[in-house]
Design a protein around this motif. Sequence first.
Motif, short mmCIF file in Angstrom:
data_model
loop_
_atom_site.label_atom_id
_atom_site.label_comp_id
_atom_site.label_asym_id
_atom_site.label_seq_id
_atom_site.Cartn_x
_atom_site.Cartn_y
_atom_site.Cartn_z
N UNK A 17 -43.37 -6.59 54.19
CA UNK A 17 -44.88 -6.80 54.55
C UNK A 17 -45.03 -7.56 56.44
N UNK A 18 -43.85 -8.08 56.62
CA UNK A 18 -43.74 -8.46 57.98
C UNK A 18 -43.31 -7.04 58.94
N UNK A 19 -42.71 -6.63 58.08
CA UNK A 19 -41.86 -5.17 58.91
C UNK A 19 -43.60 -4.35 59.19
N UNK A 20 -44.41 -3.94 58.11
CA UNK A 20 -45.54 -3.28 57.88
C UNK A 20 -46.31 -3.69 59.45
N UNK A 21 -46.74 -4.95 59.35
CA UNK A 21 -47.58 -5.69 59.61
C UNK A 21 -47.44 -5.73 61.58
N UNK A 22 -45.88 -5.87 61.77
CA UNK A 22 -44.78 -5.29 63.25
C UNK A 22 -45.94 -3.91 63.82
N UNK A 23 -45.25 -2.78 62.56
CA UNK A 23 -45.85 -1.87 63.00
C UNK A 23 -47.28 -1.52 63.18
N UNK A 24 -47.92 -1.56 62.62
CA UNK A 24 -49.93 -1.80 62.68
C UNK A 24 -49.57 -2.63 64.37
N UNK A 25 -49.32 -3.93 64.37
CA UNK A 25 -49.19 -4.29 65.56
C UNK A 25 -48.46 -2.94 66.66
N UNK A 26 -47.49 -2.68 66.70
CA UNK A 26 -47.35 -1.26 67.45
C UNK A 26 -48.17 -0.48 67.82
N UNK A 27 -48.60 -0.26 66.94
CA UNK A 27 -49.60 1.21 66.66
C UNK A 27 -50.62 1.16 67.18
N UNK A 28 -51.42 -0.46 67.23
CA UNK A 28 -52.17 -0.72 68.10
C UNK A 28 -52.12 -0.43 69.28
N UNK A 29 -50.49 -1.32 70.10
CA UNK A 29 -50.61 -1.18 71.73
C UNK A 29 -50.83 0.18 71.77
N UNK A 30 -49.35 0.73 70.95
CA UNK A 30 -49.99 2.32 71.62
C UNK A 30 -50.72 2.71 72.21
N UNK A 31 -51.76 2.89 71.04
CA UNK A 31 -52.57 2.93 70.92
C UNK A 31 -53.54 2.71 72.49
#
Length: 147
Positions: free
Chosen positions: A111-125
């Motif tokens: 779950x932590x990894x999924x959360x970090x991936x979502x945050x990473x994608x938001x930052x990239x966007x």
Amino acid sequence: MPFKFRLEASLRLAEQEMDIEQGLLAQELRTLREATEQKDLQAQLLNAALEKQKIACLEEPQMLSLWQRYCYDQRNILLKREKEVEEQNIRVEKQREKLLECRIKTEKYKRLKEKKIRLFHIAELKKEQTEIDEIAQNLRGWKTQED
């Protein structure tokens, strides 16, 4: 820039630990099944011995003491097998608890990894949007200079 989960090694270790605990649980369950089968077989032996004891009472009184002793021994063995099954049930439950703890730990990392991936994608966007906005502003500024 690709996403890098800094706890990837911990996640892999947790998954490996969970696999090991699943294997140990399977082993404990096999042992339980075997102990239960032995107990059931012993119960059958005791029942057969009790039947032979009844027959000896009616037909062969001289053999009665031998059958009584044999039944006594078979009952003691059955009690021992029942105790083994009880103890194995306890080991199985402890192993299930360990496996559950491993699953919880693994799920936390996932779950932590999924959360970090979502945050990473938001930052990239956001970065992409900032770059697009800058390009648009530069184009507007360039057009106003031409006029």
